[in-house]
Design a protein around this motif. Structure first.
Motif, PDB file in Angstrom:
ATOM      1  N   GLU A   1      32.585  16.381  -0.374  1.00  0.00           N
ATOM      2  CA  GLU A   1      32.958  15.178  -1.120  1.00  0.00           C
ATOM      3  C   GLU A   1      34.473  15.064  -1.300  1.00  0.00           C
ATOM      4  O   GLU A   1      35.027  13.972  -1.301  1.00  0.00           O
ATOM      5  N   ALA A   2      35.147  16.203  -1.462  1.00  0.00           N
ATOM      6  CA  ALA A   2      36.609  16.172  -1.605  1.00  0.00           C
ATOM      7  C   ALA A   2      37.255  15.663  -0.320  1.00  0.00           C
ATOM      8  O   ALA A   2      38.176  14.838  -0.359  1.00  0.00           O
ATOM      9  N   PHE A   3      36.779  16.143   0.830  1.00  0.00           N
ATOM     10  CA  PHE A   3      37.315  15.657   2.108  1.00  0.00           C
ATOM     11  C   PHE A   3      36.996  14.179   2.306  1.00  0.00           C
ATOM     12  O   PHE A   3      37.828  13.407   2.782  1.00  0.00           O
ATOM     13  N   ALA A   4      35.793  13.775   1.940  1.00  0.00           N
ATOM     14  CA  ALA A   4      35.408  12.369   2.073  1.00  0.00           C
ATOM     15  C   ALA A   4      36.245  11.492   1.149  1.00  0.00           C
ATOM     16  O   ALA A   4      36.674  10.399   1.533  1.00  0.00           O
ATOM     17  N   ALA A   5      36.499  11.968  -0.066  1.00  0.00           N
ATOM     18  CA  ALA A   5      37.313  11.196  -1.007  1.00  0.00           C
ATOM     19  C   ALA A   5      38.734  11.059  -0.495  1.00  0.00           C
ATOM     20  O   ALA A   5      39.349   9.992  -0.611  1.00  0.00           O
ATOM     21  N   ARG A   6      39.262  12.121   0.101  1.00  0.00           N
ATOM     22  CA  ARG A   6      40.613  12.053   0.663  1.00  0.00           C
ATOM     23  C   ARG A   6      40.658  11.036   1.800  1.00  0.00           C
ATOM     24  O   ARG A   6      41.578  10.234   1.900  1.00  0.00           O
TER      25      ARG A   6
ATOM     26  N   ALA B   1      29.632  23.774  -1.401  1.00  0.00           N
ATOM     27  CA  ALA B   1      29.635  23.070  -0.113  1.00  0.00           C
ATOM     28  C   ALA B   1      29.666  21.557  -0.320  1.00  0.00           C
ATOM     29  O   ALA B   1      30.424  20.828   0.337  1.00  0.00           O
ATOM     30  N   ILE B   2      28.865  21.070  -1.244  1.00  0.00           N
ATOM     31  CA  ILE B   2      28.832  19.624  -1.527  1.00  0.00           C
ATOM     32  C   ILE B   2      30.163  19.163  -2.108  1.00  0.00           C
ATOM     33  O   ILE B   2      30.685  18.110  -1.740  1.00  0.00           O
ATOM     34  N   GLY B   3      30.719  19.950  -3.009  1.00  0.00           N
ATOM     35  CA  GLY B   3      32.014  19.598  -3.597  1.00  0.00           C
ATOM     36  C   GLY B   3      33.117  19.523  -2.553  1.00  0.00           C
ATOM     37  O   GLY B   3      33.954  18.618  -2.564  1.00  0.00           O
ATOM     38  N   GLN B   4      33.126  20.481  -1.624  1.00  0.00           N
ATOM     39  CA  GLN B   4      34.134  20.487  -0.559  1.00  0.00           C
ATOM     40  C   GLN B   4      33.966  19.272   0.346  1.00  0.00           C
ATOM     41  O   GLN B   4      34.938  18.590   0.687  1.00  0.00           O
TER      42      GLN B   4
ATOM     43  N   THR C   1       2.807  35.472 -11.201  1.00  0.00           N
ATOM     44  CA  THR C   1       3.743  35.129 -10.132  1.00  0.00           C
ATOM     45  C   THR C   1       5.105  34.855 -10.735  1.00  0.00           C
ATOM     46  O   THR C   1       5.230  34.303 -11.820  1.00  0.00           O
ATOM     47  N   ARG C   2       6.098  35.250 -10.008  1.00  0.00           N
ATOM     48  CA  ARG C   2       7.461  35.053 -10.484  1.00  0.00           C
ATOM     49  C   ARG C   2       8.106  33.846  -9.798  1.00  0.00           C
ATOM     50  O   ARG C   2       9.304  33.725  -9.744  1.00  0.00           O
ATOM     51  N   ALA C   3       7.320  32.976  -9.249  1.00  0.00           N
ATOM     52  CA  ALA C   3       7.845  31.840  -8.496  1.00  0.00           C
ATOM     53  C   ALA C   3       8.623  30.881  -9.393  1.00  0.00           C
ATOM     54  O   ALA C   3       9.553  30.214  -8.939  1.00  0.00           O
ATOM     55  N   HIS C   4       8.288  30.778 -10.625  1.00  0.00           N
ATOM     56  CA  HIS C   4       8.942  29.822 -11.514  1.00  0.00           C
ATOM     57  C   HIS C   4      10.092  30.420 -12.307  1.00  0.00           C
ATOM     58  O   HIS C   4      10.701  29.738 -13.125  1.00  0.00           O
ATOM     59  N   GLU C   5      10.371  31.662 -12.074  1.00  0.00           N
ATOM     60  CA  GLU C   5      11.472  32.286 -12.795  1.00  0.00           C
ATOM     61  C   GLU C   5      12.769  32.122 -12.005  1.00  0.00           C
ATOM     62  O   GLU C   5      12.797  32.214 -10.788  1.00  0.00           O
ATOM     63  N   THR C   6      13.859  31.888 -12.717  1.00  0.00           N
ATOM     64  CA  THR C   6      15.165  31.765 -12.084  1.00  0.00           C
ATOM     65  C   THR C   6      15.811  33.143 -12.066  1.00  0.00           C
ATOM     66  O   THR C   6      15.944  33.790 -13.105  1.00  0.00           O
ATOM     67  N   THR C   7      16.195  33.539 -10.867  1.00  0.00           N
ATOM     68  CA  THR C   7      16.822  34.853 -10.730  1.00  0.00           C
ATOM     69  C   THR C   7      18.292  34.673 -10.399  1.00  0.00           C
ATOM     70  O   THR C   7      18.780  33.555 -10.177  1.00  0.00           O
ATOM     71  N   LEU C   8      18.979  35.795 -10.333  1.00  0.00           N
ATOM     72  CA  LEU C   8      20.396  35.768  -9.989  1.00  0.00           C
ATOM     73  C   LEU C   8      20.608  35.232  -8.578  1.00  0.00           C
ATOM     74  O   LEU C   8      21.568  34.528  -8.296  1.00  0.00           O
ATOM     75  N   ARG C   9      19.679  35.487  -7.687  1.00  0.00           N
ATOM     76  CA  ARG C   9      19.763  34.991  -6.314  1.00  0.00           C
ATOM     77  C   ARG C   9      19.711  33.462  -6.299  1.00  0.00           C
ATOM     78  O   ARG C   9      20.442  32.793  -5.566  1.00  0.00           O
ATOM     79  N   HIS C  10      18.837  32.881  -7.118  1.00  0.00           N
ATOM     80  CA  HIS C  10      18.738  31.424  -7.205  1.00  0.00           C
ATOM     81  C   HIS C  10      20.049  30.818  -7.692  1.00  0.00           C
ATOM     82  O   HIS C  10      20.517  29.796  -7.170  1.00  0.00           O
ATOM     83  N   VAL C  11      20.637  31.428  -8.672  1.00  0.00           N
ATOM     84  CA  VAL C  11      21.908  30.931  -9.216  1.00  0.00           C
ATOM     85  C   VAL C  11      22.992  31.020  -8.146  1.00  0.00           C
ATOM     86  O   VAL C  11      23.789  30.095  -7.970  1.00  0.00           O
ATOM     87  N   TRP C  12      23.028  32.125  -7.405  1.00  0.00           N
ATOM     88  CA  TRP C  12      24.026  32.311  -6.341  1.00  0.00           C
ATOM     89  C   TRP C  12      23.865  31.237  -5.248  1.00  0.00           C
ATOM     90  O   TRP C  12      24.837  30.614  -4.823  1.00  0.00           O
ATOM     91  N   LEU C  13      22.667  31.008  -4.802  1.00  0.00           N
ATOM     92  CA  LEU C  13      22.427  30.004  -3.763  1.00  0.00           C
ATOM     93  C   LEU C  13      22.758  28.599  -4.263  1.00  0.00           C
ATOM     94  O   LEU C  13      23.311  27.772  -3.528  1.00  0.00           O
ATOM     95  N   ALA C  14      22.444  28.300  -5.487  1.00  0.00           N
ATOM     96  CA  ALA C  14      22.762  26.983  -6.056  1.00  0.00           C
ATOM     97  C   ALA C  14      24.273  26.790  -6.152  1.00  0.00           C
ATOM     98  O   ALA C  14      24.799  25.702  -5.862  1.00  0.00           O
ATOM     99  N   SER C  15      24.991  27.833  -6.517  1.00  0.00           N
ATOM    100  CA  SER C  15      26.449  27.719  -6.613  1.00  0.00           C
ATOM    101  C   SER C  15      27.067  27.518  -5.231  1.00  0.00           C
ATOM    102  O   SER C  15      28.027  26.756  -5.069  1.00  0.00           O
ATOM    103  N   LEU C  16      26.519  28.195  -4.209  1.00  0.00           N
ATOM    104  CA  LEU C  16      27.012  27.982  -2.839  1.00  0.00           C
ATOM    105  C   LEU C  16      26.770  26.536  -2.401  1.00  0.00           C
ATOM    106  O   LEU C  16      27.619  25.909  -1.762  1.00  0.00           O
ATOM    107  N   GLY C  17      25.626  26.007  -2.725  1.00  0.00           N
ATOM    108  CA  GLY C  17      25.306  24.613  -2.384  1.00  0.00           C
ATOM    109  C   GLY C  17      26.241  23.637  -3.084  1.00  0.00           C
ATOM    110  O   GLY C  17      26.738  22.681  -2.482  1.00  0.00           O
ATOM    111  N   LEU C  18      26.482  23.895  -4.362  1.00  0.00           N
ATOM    112  CA  LEU C  18      27.402  23.025  -5.111  1.00  0.00           C
ATOM    113  C   LEU C  18      28.813  23.096  -4.536  1.00  0.00           C
ATOM    114  O   LEU C  18      29.512  22.076  -4.432  1.00  0.00           O
TER     115      LEU C  18
END
Length: 124
Positions: free
Chosen positions: A32-37, A27-30, A8-25
């Motif tokens: 937090e920036a508005f909240a900090a302002r 969104a969270i960064g944006q 099973t490839r369930a435990h392997e990190t693919t390019l799709r996983h990296v892309w989704l994680a970067s989108l999440g980061l």
């Protein structure tokens, strides 16, 4: 014959996983920036309010300390100059203190500006 085990490839990190994680980061960064302002603006408003309150209380306290001193100083100077002015014939004529108008007198006065505008409205 037993079935072959598939890996099973369930435990392997693919390019799709990296892309989704970067989108999440992102969104969270944006978020937090508005909240900090917002927190920064709220803190600035709070500090401004505190500064105004401090300045107001300091001004009132200073007036409370300075005014009696000035009155005392003025009375002292008048007392020292009174004999000199008497000798020169320039004695100050003491005026009666100005009385404040009573509340009843203030109510009895007609409001300025209202009567003229009412007359103009009736004429026009």
């Amino acid at each position: 014959m037993p079935a072959a085990k598939s890996k099973t490839r369930a435990h392997e990190t693919t390019l799709r996983h990296v892309w989704l994680a970067s989108l999440g980061l992102l969104a969270i960064g944006q978020r937090e920036a508005f909240a900090a302002r917002g927190r920064l603006v709220a803190r600035a408003v709070d500090l401004e309010g505190r500064a105004r309150a401090f300045a107001g209380s300091a001004g009132a306290q200073l007036r409370g300390q300075v005014e009696p001193t000035v009155v005392r100083f003025s009375a002292d100077i008048e007392a020292r100059l009174a004999p000199v002015l008497d000798k020169l014939g320039l004695a100050s004529q003491r005026k009666r203190p100005v009385r404040k108008a009573s509340k009843a007198a203030k109510r009895a006065r007609p409001a300025q500006g209202r009567a003229t505008s009412a007359r103009r409205a009736r004429k026009g």
